[in-house]
Design an enzyme around this catalytic site. Structure first.
Site, PDB file in Angstrom:
ATOM      1  N   ASP A  59      48.118 -28.545  26.266  1.00 36.03           N
ATOM      2  CA  ASP A  59      47.622 -27.560  25.297  1.00 36.03           C
ATOM      3  C   ASP A  59      46.524 -28.179  24.432  1.00 36.03           C
ATOM      4  O   ASP A  59      45.941 -27.503  23.580  1.00 36.03           O
ATOM      5  CB  ASP A  59      48.763 -26.951  24.464  1.00 36.03           C
ATOM      6  CG  ASP A  59      49.551 -27.996  23.681  1.00 36.03           C
ATOM      7  OD1 ASP A  59      49.240 -29.197  23.795  1.00 36.03           O
ATOM      8  OD2 ASP A  59      50.493 -27.612  22.957  1.00 36.03           O
ATOM      9  N   SER A  60      46.177 -29.446  24.707  1.00 36.52           N
ATOM     10  CA  SER A  60      44.966 -30.038  24.120  1.00 36.52           C
ATOM     11  C   SER A  60      43.740 -29.243  24.538  1.00 36.52           C
ATOM     12  O   SER A  60      42.653 -29.456  23.999  1.00 36.52           O
ATOM     13  CB  SER A  60      44.823 -31.500  24.550  1.00 36.52           C
ATOM     14  OG  SER A  60      44.903 -31.612  25.962  1.00 36.52           O
ATOM     15  N   LYS A 127      56.227 -29.146  30.256  1.00 39.14           N
ATOM     16  CA  LYS A 127      56.396 -30.135  29.180  1.00 39.14           C
ATOM     17  C   LYS A 127      56.630 -29.396  27.874  1.00 39.14           C
ATOM     18  O   LYS A 127      55.960 -28.400  27.595  1.00 39.14           O
ATOM     19  CB  LYS A 127      55.155 -31.032  29.070  1.00 39.14           C
ATOM     20  CG  LYS A 127      55.248 -32.036  27.914  1.00 39.14           C
ATOM     21  CD  LYS A 127      54.243 -33.151  28.041  1.00 39.14           C
ATOM     22  CE  LYS A 127      52.876 -32.852  27.529  1.00 39.14           C
ATOM     23  NZ  LYS A 127      52.810 -32.479  26.095  1.00 39.14           N
ATOM     24  N   GLU A 196      53.922 -40.476  22.506  1.00 38.86           N
ATOM     25  CA  GLU A 196      52.577 -40.474  21.926  1.00 38.86           C
ATOM     26  C   GLU A 196      52.574 -41.188  20.584  1.00 38.86           C
ATOM     27  O   GLU A 196      53.392 -40.876  19.705  1.00 38.86           O
ATOM     28  CB  GLU A 196      52.099 -39.015  21.766  1.00 38.86           C
ATOM     29  CG  GLU A 196      50.699 -38.918  21.160  1.00 38.86           C
ATOM     30  CD  GLU A 196      50.037 -37.555  21.344  1.00 38.86           C
ATOM     31  OE1 GLU A 196      50.625 -36.670  22.012  1.00 38.86           O
ATOM     32  OE2 GLU A 196      48.919 -37.393  20.822  1.00 38.86           O
TER      33      GLU A 196
HETATM   34  O1  KIV Z   1      48.238 -31.573  25.338  1.00 36.97           O
HETATM   35  C1  KIV Z   1      48.029 -32.706  25.781  1.00 36.97           C
HETATM   36  O2  KIV Z   1      46.952 -33.019  26.297  1.00 36.97           O
HETATM   37  C2  KIV Z   1      49.091 -33.692  25.700  1.00 36.97           C
HETATM   38  C3  KIV Z   1      48.731 -35.116  25.976  1.00 36.97           C
HETATM   39  C4  KIV Z   1      47.964 -35.678  24.853  1.00 36.97           C
HETATM   40  C5  KIV Z   1      49.915 -35.947  26.297  1.00 36.97           C
HETATM   41  O3  KIV Z   1      50.194 -33.359  25.387  1.00 36.97           O
END
Ligand code: KIV
Length: 285
Positions: A59-60, A127, A196
């Site tokens: 979700d980044s 996730k 993280e």
């Molecule tokens: O959303 C994302 O990209 C993540 C990574 C930083 C692990 O959760």
């Protein structure tokens, strides 16, 4: 007579698709797992061809694709769209998709509905962020055939509750609480855990406390089963000051010209596998 005339390319043996048993096998024999975030079909193809083991539709994408200042505005529909794009471009890599903020916290049944939506578009694992409080949901999903990756340490969906993007688990009490969460999530059925922004010694002890769990670090030192970075960060595309745990793999060494995308990704995969990234002195906490 030659079976393959010189003008005909000899077919290459393609590595088999990645799956959970193969990822566990890599972790058990200490071969590091290379993970990158990915949001579209073109990058999925490039990352897959360069040997990235796991593609994370994170979700980044709220930050690096949508230009938001956090991941909170990302919806399930956004995640499903980008997961479908990545699924069309990948061939070998294992595909993990984030359950976005607000799509899984209310109840295990809500999490199941959101997970089904992502798995229908091609995700192989979902996730979710959070500690022991999510263990019931992890158990509910895994009992229904949905592989789950947990996420502890700095959890960006809780950025306001955490008071910003800061290293987690620094003192003994916080470290013990994080380890207990990891154990609870493993017992609930999580197969993978993103750690993280935690001290590297804590990440190592989480791995020791949770046998069989695949640990993937980002700003968590070199002691995890694998590493993940946000694609745009490791290609040097993200403006502003880079977090300490990021290396820009597009940079040519010793004044050499910048690397093309495929070469930068291949360099990342090789550095993770060789254990030269992260360098704890430069990228650890
Ligand atoms: O959303 C994302 O990209 C993540 C990574 C930083 C692990 O959760």
């Amino acid at each position: 007579m030659s079976v393959h005339p010189s003008s005909t390319p000899v077919p290459q043996t393609l590595p088999p698709p990645m799956n959970l048993p193969r990822l566990r096998e890599l972790a058990e024999r200490g071969e590091k797992i290379a993970v990158l975030t990915c949001y579209d079909a073109t990058f999925a193809r490039i990352l897959d061809e360069q040997g990235v083991d796991v593609l994370l539709v994170g979700d980044s994408l709220g930050n690096v694709i949508q230009g938001e200042s956090s991941t909170l505005p990302v919806t399930l529909e956004h995640m499903a769209y980008h997961t479908a794009c990545v699924a069309r471009g990948r061939r070998r890599a294992w595909l993990v998709a984030d359950l976005p903020f607000g799509s899984y916290e209310a109840s295990p049944a809500q999490a199941l509905a959101a997970s089904v939506a992502l798995m229908r578009t091609g995700a192989q694992m979902v996730k979710l962020e959070g500690g022991g409080v999510t263990a019931e949901t992890v158990h509910y999903l895994t009992q229904r055939g949905i592989p789950v990756c947990a996420h502890l340490g700095l959890t960006p969906q809780r950025v306001h509750a955490l008071g910003g993007f800061r290293v987690q688990g620094r003192d003994a009490q916080a470290a013990e609480a994080l380890r207990a969460d990891a154990v609870a999530l493993t017992q609930a059925g999580a197969a993978m855990l993103v750690l993280e922004l935690v001290p590297s010694h804590l990440a190592r002890t989480v791995g020791e406390a949770c046998p069989g769990l695949i640990t993937i670090g980002i700003g968590a030192g070199a002691g995890t089963s694998g590493q993940v970075l946000v694609l745009h960060d490791m290609l040097g595309l993200t403006p502003g000051k880079r977090p300490r745990f990021v290396r820009d793999f597009s940079r040519g060494i010793d004044g050499q010209p910048p690397l093309d995308v495929a070469t930068a990704v291949r360099t990342y995969v090789q550095a993770v596998k060789a254990g030269s990234f992260p360098d704890e002195a430069l990228h650890g906490y």
